[in-house]
Design an enzyme around this catalytic site. Structure first.
Site, PDB file in Angstrom:
ATOM      1  N   LEU A  35       0.840  -1.215   0.000  1.00 39.84           N
ATOM      2  CA  LEU A  35       0.000   0.000   0.000  1.00 39.84           C
ATOM      3  C   LEU A  35       0.868   1.255   0.000  1.00 39.84           C
ATOM      4  CD1 LEU A  35      -2.934  -1.015   2.399  1.00 39.84           C
ATOM      5  CD2 LEU A  35      -2.840  -1.125  -0.098  1.00 39.84           C
ATOM      6  N   ALA A  83       5.552  -3.121  -7.969  1.00 38.27           N
ATOM      7  CA  ALA A  83       6.660  -2.353  -8.520  1.00 38.27           C
ATOM      8  C   ALA A  83       6.401  -0.879  -8.318  1.00 38.27           C
ATOM      9  CB  ALA A  83       6.802  -2.634 -10.024  1.00 38.27           C
ATOM     10  N   SER A  85       6.165   2.114 -10.576  1.00 37.45           N
ATOM     11  CA  SER A  85       5.818   1.959 -11.993  1.00 37.45           C
ATOM     12  C   SER A  85       5.844   3.252 -12.811  1.00 37.45           C
ATOM     13  CB  SER A  85       4.420   1.336 -12.094  1.00 37.45           C
ATOM     14  OG  SER A  85       3.443   2.278 -11.688  1.00 37.45           O
ATOM     15  N   THR A 100      12.702  -1.798  -4.794  1.00 39.76           N
ATOM     16  CA  THR A 100      11.467  -2.591  -4.944  1.00 39.76           C
ATOM     17  C   THR A 100      11.539  -3.502  -6.168  1.00 39.76           C
ATOM     18  OG1 THR A 100       9.979  -1.117  -3.757  1.00 39.76           O
ATOM     19  CG2 THR A 100       8.996  -2.424  -5.515  1.00 39.76           C
ATOM     20  N   THR A 125       7.604  -5.167 -18.814  1.00 36.55           N
ATOM     21  CA  THR A 125       7.128  -4.073 -19.659  1.00 36.55           C
ATOM     22  C   THR A 125       7.879  -4.012 -20.989  1.00 36.55           C
ATOM     23  OG1 THR A 125       7.117  -1.653 -19.811  1.00 36.55           O
ATOM     24  CG2 THR A 125       8.709  -2.590 -18.318  1.00 36.55           C
ATOM     25  N   ASP A 126       7.221  -3.460 -21.995  1.00 36.39           N
ATOM     26  CA  ASP A 126       7.888  -3.273 -23.294  1.00 36.39           C
ATOM     27  C   ASP A 126       9.024  -2.249 -23.196  1.00 36.39           C
ATOM     28  OD1 ASP A 126       6.349  -0.964 -23.005  1.00 36.39           O
ATOM     29  OD2 ASP A 126       5.335  -1.118 -24.942  1.00 36.39           O
ATOM     30  N   GLU A 127       9.026  -1.470 -22.089  1.00 33.96           N
ATOM     31  CA  GLU A 127      10.063  -0.431 -21.968  1.00 33.96           C
ATOM     32  C   GLU A 127      11.463  -1.021 -21.827  1.00 33.96           C
ATOM     33  OE1 GLU A 127       9.343   2.952 -19.554  1.00 33.96           O
ATOM     34  OE2 GLU A 127       7.218   3.005 -20.017  1.00 33.96           O
ATOM     35  N   TYR A 153      13.437   3.609 -14.313  1.00 35.63           N
ATOM     36  CA  TYR A 153      12.338   2.635 -14.197  1.00 35.63           C
ATOM     37  C   TYR A 153      12.578   1.442 -15.109  1.00 35.63           C
ATOM     38  CZ  TYR A 153       7.918   0.417 -15.461  1.00 35.63           C
ATOM     39  OH  TYR A 153       6.956  -0.531 -15.765  1.00 35.63           O
ATOM     40  N   LYS A 157      13.309  -2.596 -14.269  1.00 37.49           N
ATOM     41  CA  LYS A 157      12.461  -3.703 -14.741  1.00 37.49           C
ATOM     42  C   LYS A 157      13.300  -4.698 -15.556  1.00 37.49           C
ATOM     43  CE  LYS A 157       8.527  -4.130 -14.373  1.00 37.49           C
ATOM     44  NZ  LYS A 157       7.733  -4.808 -13.298  1.00 37.49           N
ATOM     45  N   ASN A 182       1.558  -0.112 -23.054  1.00 36.38           N
ATOM     46  CA  ASN A 182       0.807   0.770 -22.135  1.00 36.38           C
ATOM     47  C   ASN A 182      -0.622   0.299 -21.918  1.00 36.38           C
ATOM     48  OD1 ASN A 182       3.054   2.494 -23.155  1.00 36.38           O
ATOM     49  ND2 ASN A 182       2.069   3.993 -21.825  1.00 36.38           N
TER      50      ASN A 182
HETATM   51  P1  NAD Z   1       0.761   0.673  -9.957  1.00 36.59           P
HETATM   52  O1  NAD Z   1       1.821   1.673  -9.635  1.00 36.59           O
HETATM   53  O2  NAD Z   1      -0.623   1.134 -10.245  1.00 36.59           O
HETATM   54  O3  NAD Z   1       0.645  -0.394  -8.770  1.00 36.59           O
HETATM   55  C1  NAD Z   1       1.768  -0.927  -8.119  1.00 36.59           C
HETATM   56  C2  NAD Z   1       1.294  -1.649  -6.868  1.00 36.59           C
HETATM   57  O4  NAD Z   1       2.453  -2.241  -6.245  1.00 36.59           O
HETATM   58  C3  NAD Z   1       0.664  -0.732  -5.814  1.00 36.59           C
HETATM   59  O5  NAD Z   1      -0.486  -1.322  -5.295  1.00 36.59           O
HETATM   60  C4  NAD Z   1       1.738  -0.595  -4.742  1.00 36.59           C
HETATM   61  O6  NAD Z   1       1.219  -0.390  -3.442  1.00 36.59           O
HETATM   62  C5  NAD Z   1       2.429  -1.950  -4.854  1.00 36.59           C
HETATM   63  N1  NAD Z   1       3.829  -1.906  -4.384  1.00 36.59           N
HETATM   64  C6  NAD Z   1       4.782  -0.998  -4.719  1.00 36.59           C
HETATM   65  N2  NAD Z   1       5.921  -1.274  -4.061  1.00 36.59           N
HETATM   66  C7  NAD Z   1       5.690  -2.388  -3.324  1.00 36.59           C
HETATM   67  C8  NAD Z   1       6.482  -3.182  -2.458  1.00 36.59           C
HETATM   68  N3  NAD Z   1       7.766  -2.856  -2.196  1.00 36.59           N
HETATM   69  N4  NAD Z   1       5.934  -4.279  -1.879  1.00 36.59           N
HETATM   70  C9  NAD Z   1       4.634  -4.605  -2.123  1.00 36.59           C
HETATM   71  N5  NAD Z   1       3.826  -3.884  -2.924  1.00 36.59           N
HETATM   72  C10 NAD Z   1       4.348  -2.795  -3.523  1.00 36.59           C
HETATM   73  O7  NAD Z   1       1.354  -0.164 -11.165  1.00 36.59           O
HETATM   74  P2  NAD Z   1       0.610  -0.810 -12.447  1.00 36.59           P
HETATM   75  O8  NAD Z   1       0.493   0.210 -13.502  1.00 36.59           O
HETATM   76  O9  NAD Z   1      -0.576  -1.551 -11.969  1.00 36.59           O
HETATM   77  O10 NAD Z   1       1.742  -1.843 -12.908  1.00 36.59           O
HETATM   78  C11 NAD Z   1       1.796  -3.153 -12.346  1.00 36.59           C
HETATM   79  C12 NAD Z   1       2.969  -3.901 -12.950  1.00 36.59           C
HETATM   80  O11 NAD Z   1       2.810  -3.963 -14.369  1.00 36.59           O
HETATM   81  C13 NAD Z   1       4.324  -3.230 -12.722  1.00 36.59           C
HETATM   82  O12 NAD Z   1       5.268  -4.233 -12.480  1.00 36.59           O
HETATM   83  C14 NAD Z   1       4.622  -2.526 -14.038  1.00 36.59           C
HETATM   84  O13 NAD Z   1       6.018  -2.432 -14.238  1.00 36.59           O
HETATM   85  C15 NAD Z   1       3.967  -3.452 -15.024  1.00 36.59           C
HETATM   86  N6  NAD Z   1       3.467  -2.829 -16.273  1.00 36.59           N
HETATM   87  C16 NAD Z   1       2.652  -1.742 -16.247  1.00 36.59           C
HETATM   88  C17 NAD Z   1       2.134  -1.236 -17.449  1.00 36.59           C
HETATM   89  C18 NAD Z   1       1.213  -0.036 -17.452  1.00 36.59           C
HETATM   90  O14 NAD Z   1       0.884   0.458 -18.523  1.00 36.59           O
HETATM   91  N7  NAD Z   1       0.744   0.463 -16.319  1.00 36.59           N
HETATM   92  C19 NAD Z   1       2.468  -1.836 -18.653  1.00 36.59           C
HETATM   93  C20 NAD Z   1       3.333  -2.952 -18.651  1.00 36.59           C
HETATM   94  C21 NAD Z   1       3.800  -3.452 -17.449  1.00 36.59           C
HETATM   95  O1  DAU Z   2       4.884   0.815 -21.925  1.00 37.20           O
HETATM   96  C1  DAU Z   2       4.543   0.302 -20.680  1.00 37.20           C
HETATM   97  C2  DAU Z   2       4.739   1.360 -19.621  1.00 37.20           C
HETATM   98  O2  DAU Z   2       3.709   2.322 -19.803  1.00 37.20           O
HETATM   99  C3  DAU Z   2       4.706   0.790 -18.200  1.00 37.20           C
HETATM  100  O3  DAU Z   2       5.801  -0.064 -18.023  1.00 37.20           O
HETATM  101  C4  DAU Z   2       4.761   1.932 -17.158  1.00 37.20           C
HETATM  102  O4  DAU Z   2       4.600   1.385 -15.849  1.00 37.20           O
HETATM  103  C5  DAU Z   2       3.604   2.873 -17.449  1.00 37.20           C
HETATM  104  O5  DAU Z   2       3.665   3.972 -16.540  1.00 37.20           O
HETATM  105  C6  DAU Z   2       3.683   3.383 -18.887  1.00 37.20           C
HETATM  106  O6  DAU Z   2       4.844   4.249 -19.084  1.00 37.20           O
HETATM  107  P1  DAU Z   2       4.749   5.605 -19.936  1.00 37.20           P
HETATM  108  O7  DAU Z   2       5.860   6.474 -19.520  1.00 37.20           O
HETATM  109  O8  DAU Z   2       4.585   5.314 -21.384  1.00 37.20           O
HETATM  110  O9  DAU Z   2       3.306   6.142 -19.387  1.00 37.20           O
HETATM  111  P2  DAU Z   2       2.813   7.600 -18.942  1.00 37.20           P
HETATM  112  O10 DAU Z   2       1.334   7.491 -18.760  1.00 37.20           O
HETATM  113  O11 DAU Z   2       3.620   8.158 -17.840  1.00 37.20           O
HETATM  114  O12 DAU Z   2       3.101   8.471 -20.246  1.00 37.20           O
HETATM  115  C7  DAU Z   2       2.557   8.131 -21.510  1.00 37.20           C
HETATM  116  C8  DAU Z   2       3.065   9.144 -22.517  1.00 37.20           C
HETATM  117  O13 DAU Z   2       2.472  10.420 -22.225  1.00 37.20           O
HETATM  118  C9  DAU Z   2       4.565   9.372 -22.464  1.00 37.20           C
HETATM  119  O14 DAU Z   2       5.054   9.586 -23.782  1.00 37.20           O
HETATM  120  C10 DAU Z   2       4.727  10.649 -21.648  1.00 37.20           C
HETATM  121  C11 DAU Z   2       3.455  11.415 -21.974  1.00 37.20           C
HETATM  122  N1  DAU Z   2       2.932  12.287 -20.895  1.00 37.20           N
HETATM  123  C12 DAU Z   2       2.714  11.723 -19.677  1.00 37.20           C
HETATM  124  C13 DAU Z   2       2.225  12.479 -18.645  1.00 37.20           C
HETATM  125  C14 DAU Z   2       1.994  11.889 -17.274  1.00 37.20           C
HETATM  126  C15 DAU Z   2       2.618  13.616 -21.151  1.00 37.20           C
HETATM  127  O15 DAU Z   2       2.794  14.106 -22.275  1.00 37.20           O
HETATM  128  N2  DAU Z   2       2.128  14.359 -20.122  1.00 37.20           N
HETATM  129  C16 DAU Z   2       1.923  13.874 -18.876  1.00 37.20           C
HETATM  130  O16 DAU Z   2       1.503  14.637 -17.962  1.00 37.20           O
END
Ligand code: NAD
Ligand code: DAU
Length: 343
Positions: A35, A83, A85, A100, A125-127, A153, A157, A182
Site C-alpha cells: 500500500l 513495482a 511503476s 522494490t 514491460t515493453d520499456e 524505471y 524492470k 501501455n
Molecule cells: P501501480 O503503480 O498502479 O501499482 C503498483 C502496486 O504495487 C501498488 O499497489 C503498490 O502499493 C504496490 N507496491 C509498490 N511497491 C511495493 C512493495 N515494495 N511491496 C509490495 N507492494 C508494492 O502499477 P501498475 O500500472 O498496476 O503496474 C503493475 C505492474 O505492471 C508493474 O510491475 C509494471 O512495471 C507493469 N506494467 C505496467 C504497465 C502499465 O501500462 N501500467 C504496462 C506494462 C507493465
Molecule cells: O509501456 C509500458 C509502460 O507504460 C509501463 O511499463 C509503465 O509502468 C507505465 O507507466 C507506462 O509508461 P509511460 O511512460 O509510457 O506512461 P505515462 O502514462 O507516464 O506516459 C505516456 C506518454 O504520455 C509518455 O510519452 C509521456 C506522456 N505524458 C505523460 C504524462 C503523465 C505527457 O505528455 N504528459 C503527462 O503529464
C-alpha cells in the site's frame, strides 16, 4: 490452486484479481501489497469479503514477512505486479525503483526456491526494449529484441527480468515473463497520461503534453492484459517470455484531443510543456508469439475501451478525487510547477 498476487492493490494487479476471481472461482487469491502511494484498499473493497480472497499488507522487500506468508499459504503460483511503476518518479528518485523492482523481485524468487512453486510469473514491460524511431513504422519489439533501456524505471524492470532468467537457468525455477505495452482502464492512478488528462480536463485545468506530443505509445485495455497473463500462468512454457500488445499505436497528442472531444472540452486547455528527460519516442509490440502459442488476441477495440474508461472515471469520481486531494497536490506541484510552457 493458491495464487499470490503482489501489487494487487494497484492498477493492473487489482484488475487481474477481479478477473481471476470471476474466471476461476475455484482458486484462492492472496493479495500481497505494501500500500504505497499507488495502492489503495478501497480499490479491493468489492472482493474483500470473498471467502477465497485474502489481503496481506506486506512489502516484497521484507524477506521474513514474505517467507512467513509462503509458509502459511503454500502458494502454487506467484504473479509479481508489485513495482514502482512511474517513469517520471524514477527520473526524480531512482533508488526506490532499484530496491522494490530488483531486490523485491529477488526476495520473492528466493521464497519460491525455498518453499517450492509451480510457477513464478514476472509482469514486465515493453520499456525494457528501449524505444523505436518514430519514422520507422515497420519496426516492432520482438521477444528477442535486445534489452536497451532508457529510464531508471525501465532499467530496474530489465534488471529484474535478467534476474528472473538467471534463477531459471541456475536454480531451475519455473518462471515466465510477460512484457506488455501501455495499459489503460479503470483504477489507473491519476499520475499516468490518460487518467491525468481526464481529471484535469474535468476541472478545466491545463493539459500538460510533454514536448510536441508526437511520442507514440501502443495502448491496450487492461482486461486484455489480464487475460494474457491468465493464459501464460496456466498454459505458457516455463522459461519463456511473451510480448503483449494490440497493435494500437497512437501519438500522445491524439489521445489528449480524443479525451477533450469526449468530455466536450476545448483544445485550448492543451499546454505543450518541457519534455520528459530521455523521453522514449515510440513503443510497438509484436504479439505474434502469444497469439500463435496461446491463442491470445486483444478483445477490446481502443474506440470502445477509451469510452468505457472515461465513463468509469466519470462514474467513480469519489475514487480518484480522494487520491488527488491529498499528497498528490505536492507531487503535481513538484513535477509540473517548474515545467516551462512551450510556444
Ligand atoms: P501501480 O503503480 O498502479 O501499482 C503498483 C502496486 O504495487 C501498488 O499497489 C503498490 O502499493 C504496490 N507496491 C509498490 N511497491 C511495493 C512493495 N515494495 N511491496 C509490495 N507492494 C508494492 O502499477 P501498475 O500500472 O498496476 O503496474 C503493475 C505492474 O505492471 C508493474 O510491475 C509494471 O512495471 C507493469 N506494467 C505496467 C504497465 C502499465 O501500462 N501500467 C504496462 C506494462 C507493465
Ligand atoms: O509501456 C509500458 C509502460 O507504460 C509501463 O511499463 C509503465 O509502468 C507505465 O507507466 C507506462 O509508461 P509511460 O511512460 O509510457 O506512461 P505515462 O502514462 O507516464 O506516459 C505516456 C506518454 O504520455 C509518455 O510519452 C509521456 C506522456 N505524458 C505523460 C504524462 C503523465 C505527457 O505528455 N504528459 C503527462 O503529464
Amino acid at each position: 490452486m493458491t495464487i499470490i498476487v503482489t501489487g494487487g492493490a494497484g492498477f493492473i494487479g487489482s484488475n487481474f484479481i477481479f478477473y481471476e476471481l470471476d474466471k476461476h472461482p475455484e482458486d484462492r487469491i492472496v493479495c500481497l501489497d505494501a500500500l504505497t502511494y499507488a495502492g489503495s484498499l478501497s480499490t479491493l473493497q468489492p472482493v474483500m469479503d470473498k471467502e477465497n480472497f485474502r489481503f496481506v499488507k506486506l512489502d516484497i522487500r521484507d524477506r521474513e514477512g514474505v517467507y512467513k506468508l509462503f509458509e502459511e499459504e503454500k502458494p502454487d503460483i506467484i504473479v509479481n505486479f508489485a513495482a514502482e511503476s512511474h517513469v517520471d518518479r524514477s527520473i526524480e528518485n531512482p533508488t526506490i525503483f532499484l530496491e522494490t523492482n530488483i531486490i523485491g523481485t529477488s526476495v520473492l524468487m528466493d521464497a519460491c526456491r525455498k518453499y517450492g512453486i509451480q510457477r513464478y510469473h514476472q509482469v514486465s514491460t515493453d520499456e525494457v526494449y528501449g524505444d523505436l524511431p518514430i519514422d520507422r513504422p515497420d519496426l516492432f519489439f520482438h521477444e528477442d529484441t535486445p534489452i536497451h533501456t532508457s529510464s531508471p524505471y525501465s532499467t530496474s524492470k530489465a534488471s529484474a527480468d535478467l534476474l528472473v532468467m538467471a534463477y531459471h537457468r541456475t536454480y531451475g525455477l519455473p518462471v515466465t515473463i510477460s512484457r506488455c505495452s501501455n495499459n489503460y482502464g479503470p483504477y489507473q492512478f491519476p499520475e499516468k497520461l490518460i487518467p491525468l488528462m481526464i481529471a484535469n480536463a474535468l476541472a478545466d485545468k491545463p493539459l500538460p503534453v510533454y514536448g510536441e506530443g508526437k511520442n507514440v505509445r501502443d495502448w491496450l485495455y487492461v482486461e486484455d492484459h489480464c487475460k494474457a497473463i491468465d493464459l501464460i500462468i496456466r498454459k505458457g512454457k516455463e522459461g519463456e517470455t511473451y510480448n503483449i500488445g494490440g497493435h494500437n499505436e497512437m501519438q500522445n497528442i491524439q489521445i489528449v484531443k480524443l479525451i477533450c472531444d469526449y468530455l466536450g472540452k476545448p483544445y485550448s486547455l492543451i499546454e505543450h510543456v518541457t519534455d520528459r528527460k530521455g523521453h522514449d519516442q515510440r513503443y510497438a509490440i509484436d504479439p505474434t508469439k502469444i497469439h500463435e502459442e496461446l491463442g491470445w488476441l486483444p478483445e477490446t477495440m481502443f474506440a470502445d475501451g477509451i469510452k468505457k474508461t472515461i465513463q468509469w472515471y466519470l462514474d467513480h469520481k469519489d475514487w480518484w478525487e480522494n487520491i488527488i486531494s491529498g499528497e498528490y497536490q505536492n507531487y503535481y506541484q513538484k513535477m509540473y510547477g517548474s515545467r516551462k510552457v512551450l510556444d
